[in-house]
Structure formats: C-alpha cells, structure tokens
Design an enzyme around this catalytic site. Structure first.
Site, PDB file in Angstrom:
ATOM      1  N   CYS A  76       0.910  -1.539  -0.283  1.00 23.13           N
ATOM      2  CA  CYS A  76       0.081   0.022   0.036  1.00 23.13           C
ATOM      3  C   CYS A  76       0.701   1.300   0.221  1.00 23.13           C
ATOM      4  O   CYS A  76       1.536   1.467   1.153  1.00 23.13           O
ATOM      5  CB  CYS A  76      -0.714  -0.055   1.430  1.00 23.13           C
ATOM      6  SG  CYS A  76      -1.562   1.552   1.976  1.00 23.13           S
ATOM      7  N   CYS A 232      -5.884   5.818  -3.912  1.00 17.15           N
ATOM      8  CA  CYS A 232      -4.467   4.834  -3.366  1.00 17.15           C
ATOM      9  C   CYS A 232      -3.920   4.070  -4.079  1.00 17.15           C
ATOM     10  O   CYS A 232      -3.506   4.521  -5.395  1.00 17.15           O
ATOM     11  CB  CYS A 232      -4.831   2.971  -4.293  1.00 17.15           C
ATOM     12  SG  CYS A 232      -4.564   1.777  -3.871  1.00 17.15           S
TER      13      CYS A 232
END
Length: 322
Positions: A76, A232
């Site tokens: 991430c 994201c």
C-alpha cells in the site's frame, strides 16, 4: 487487548498505524484487529490497518497492511509513506529499505511538497506485466490496452502488478457506477481471478497544478478489499506506469497524479521502477481496546490532534482541486 496507534493518511488514504515491532499476534488476530479498527461505523475507521514491523536482512523495518475486510495486501504505497515516517522517527534515520509482504521498497525523507506537509519519496517495482503471476486466467501472458474477455467489459485495460494486481483503463470521463460494477466483478473472486484485483479508471488531464509542469492524471479506484476509495497509492503508481507504457506520458518526467484525496508526484523509469513523492500526515494519536476474535473495538482514548498538519494538508488538497 489495548493498542496505541496514530491515525494518519497518505493522499487522503487514511489508516490507524500501530508500532507492532514488539507485539506478537498471529495473522488471524491481526485480521480481526484490522476489521475492528477500519470499520467506519466503529470508534476509529480507515481504509485498512498499517503495521510497523521488524526489518530483516537489509531492510531497516517492515510494513504490513491489512485491508478493511481483514485480508493482507502485498503493498500500500500511500500507507508505506506513513509507516516510513514512523520508522524514521523510531530509528532516528531518514532513508531505508522496507520489507513488504512479497517485495521491498526504498523510502527517503523528501523535501516538503508544501509548507508543513511531511513528505516521503518511495520507489517500488519493477512494475510487472505477467498476468499469470496474479493469477489472471485470460489465455494471454500480458494485457496492454486490450479487453479482458472474462470481465465482460468493452473497455481496454492494462494489467500491472505493483506488486499487487491492477487493471487500469484510460477514459475520457470517469463513470463511477461503471467503475463500481467492474470492481465488484473482480471483488467476487471468480475462477479466472481468484485473488481479485484493484480497478482504476484514469483521466489524462492536459494541465498542471502550478508546481509540476506537464500533464496530469486523475485516478479513481475500486480497491480490492476496500471498495471505491478516494486514494490508492499503488493504483496511482500503476496508472502512471501504464500511461508511460502506452505512450500517453513520458518516462523519466515529473507527473502529477491527482485523486479525490489530494495528489502525489510520480516518476516512471524505463526499468519500470516507479517513484512517488507524497505526504505522510499525522491526524491524531489514541489508544483503543480490541477483541481480535470478535473484531470489536471500544474504549477509545484520543491523546492529541495534529492540527497544524491537518491544516497544511487541507491547503494543499484544496489547491490541487480536491
């Protein structure tokens, strides 16, 4: 069990972040903690759970990221910047290699992208095009500007692992209902895509935000294990790489990548390594009781708010056309 944490965000992607270097819990318990703390109806809320973990080998520290549904992601990149900040502060350093679930990344304290905005540059990759590794069973080895027949969409996609899997489609205008529909097909984990994938619709914008010359990308993502999200990081990296791969933007040039949460600066090298420079913003500190077995959280105590950091990021995000 009581956990101390920092509530933080990278480009609007928000998380509780725990220093887990001295906490010994099995993975199923961390999954329960993630479900409890990421639940937007609970006392904390977030897009997932970040953990600062012990490093191994040449990695000064490690990052683990659990999605809101308790599944563990390969990486991430918005969260990595926040974990890097905690690791830098814990170890008294300003650059490191970080171990991720299936790969590693390099992070360094960068010049602030705006006054009062703590900034980290991360370099990850190389981006990979072999869809068999996902696995994505579509009868081809790679998908670049092509339909994905089992997906049932007429859109052309580029399939990129960063190292988590992404399907990127360039569009004239983002249709969120269509994006959600495509994302939900992937989220169902069909036989042809058993590990699911992140799906992004990307607009190419012939503009800049005043601080990075050239064209910009606007990215909207349906994130695996999360759903439609304002930001994201790995999707922004995958989208920047796909834009260069398909000739829309140039390699080794500054790219502004915008999203609902704010922005990052990206550079895509010809060796498929992608660098993102963006914020790692503290919002508040607290502690909370969690029962990992039931996924319930309560007894929240808020110790302090980082008002100056929150305001600094808000100014940048507003200027970027948040």
């Amino acid at each position: 069990m009581r956990f101390d944490f920092v509530k933080c965000h990278g480009s609007g992607n928000d998380f509780p972040l725990i220093d887990a270097r001295r906490i010994d819990l099995p993975d199923e318990d961390w999954a329960g903690v993630a479900r409890a703390l990421a639940d937007r109806r609970g006392p904390v809320g977030g897009d997932g759970l970040l953990l600062l973990a012990e490093g191994t080998g040449d990695a000064a520290f490690a990052m683990r990221m659990f999605n809101a549904d308790g599944s563990e992601a390969e990486t991430c990149l918005n969260g990595l910047r926040c974990v890097a900040r905690m690791g830098f502060e814990a170890l008294g350093i300003d650059a490191a290699r970080v171990r991720l679930k299936t790969s590693s990344a390099d992070v360094v304290r960068d010049a602030d992208i705006a006054a009062g905005v703590y900034t980290v540059r991360e370099t990850a990759g190389p981006a990979a095009l072999d869809v068999a590794a996902w696995p994505l069973h579509a009868g081809v080895e790679r998908i670049v500007e092509a339909a994905v027949p089992p997906l049932g969409s007429a859109r052309s996609f580029t399939a990129v692992a960063m190292p988590n899997p992404h399907l990127v489609a360039f569009v004239d205008a983002i249709d969120e209902a269509e994006l959600v529909a495509v994302g939900e097909r992937c989220e169902a984990a069909p036989d042809w895509l058993p590990n699911r994938a992140n799906v992004s619709f990307v607009e190419l914008r012939g503009r800049d935000d005043g601080s990075a010359p050239g064209q910009a990308l606007f990215v909207r993502t349906f994130e695996r294990g999360v759903g439609l999200t304002d930001s994201c990081g790995s999707a922004m990296a995958a989208s920047a790489f796909a834009a260069c791969l398909t000739g829309r933007l140039a390699y080794d040039a500054a790219i502004t990548v915008l999203n609902r949460g704010g922005l990052v600066r990206a550079t895509v090298a010809r060796d498929a390594m992608v660098s993102l420079s963006g914020n790692a913003t503290w919002e508040w500190w607290g502690s909370v009781e969690v029962d990992p077995a039931t996924g319930n959280a309560g007894g929240l105590t808020v110790a302090a708010h980082a008002d100056a950091e929150i305001a600094a990021w808000a100014r940048l995000a507003d200027a970027a056309g948040r």
